[in-house]
Scaffold this motif. Structure first.
Motif: not given
Length: 214
Positions: A44-57, A157-164
């Motif tokens: 759950a912590i791992y997924i939460s961290v991924l979700a936070a990074v995803l929100a930033i991206v 920049q845009d395609p990098y964020f899309d793929f990320a």
């Protein structure tokens, strides 16, 4: 939002698993229960961290798209205004030349007035080139080039964020699958996708390493 949905999925999966174990009459030791709870918590912590990074991206990608559109419009408008100024400048200079040619056969008084008007046209034409105000040709050309630079930077920049964003979403999905199946290779695949997504996002911010396929 992705983290909350995945958390609900994990909770439901564990509830179903516990219900099946109770109905089959199987019992686990306290160590086993603590181990299962630990895996659930770490996932759950791992997924939460991924979700936070995803929100930033996602925010970064959205901002890049907005900057791309705004800069493209600004560059187009500035170039259009610059071209209009250029056409006006050319028209004034042509009018001044024509007046000077026609004034050759005029009486002295009329010739003086014609030459004065010609000089005014030339001054107006030169003012469009030399003025340092916001509407000068020089300033308009600088604005257009600056907007083009921002547009090209955002477009890079845009395609990098899309793929990320796509990599991080896949990593979250696989992490939720691992929480249900407890298969180690699924977790490692999720981590590999997460690392790739983070690296692509970092490259999107910095553009240090241009990728040929983007």
């Amino acid at each position: 939002m992705e983290a909350a949905e995945v958390k609900d999925l994990i909770d439901e999966a564990h509830e179903r698993e516990q219900a099946q174990r109770r109905s089959a009459g199987r019992h686990h030791s306290e160590d086993g229960e603590e181990g299962g709870h630990g895996v659930k918590t770490s996932t759950a912590i791992y997924i939460s961290v991924l979700a936070a990074v995803l929100a930033i991206v996602s925010v970064a990608g959205s901002n890049a798209g907005k900057e791309l559109m705004a800069s493209a419009i600004e560059a187009s408008d500035s170039f259009a205004y610059y071209q209009a100024k250029t056409q006006r400048q050319i028209s004034l200079r042509l009018a001044a030349d024509e007046i000077e040619l026609l004034s050759a056969g005029m009486p002295a008084d009329a010739q003086a007035k014609a030459l004065q008007r010609s000089a005014e046209y030339r001054q107006s034409a030169e003012r469009m080139e030399a003025d340092e105000g916001k509407n000068s040709r020089k300033d308009l050309l600088g604005k257009a080039k600056a907007a083009e630079f921002r547009r090209d930077h955002a477009a890079a920049q845009d395609p990098y964020f899309d793929f990320a964003e796509g990599m991080l979403q896949l990593a979250i999905v696989l992490a939720s699958v691992f929480a249900i199946t407890n298969k180690g290779f699924i977790l490692w695949t999720s981590r590999a996708l997460a690392v790739t997504g983070v690296l692509m996002a970092a490259d999107g911010f910095t553009l240090i390493l241009p990728l040929p396929f983007l």
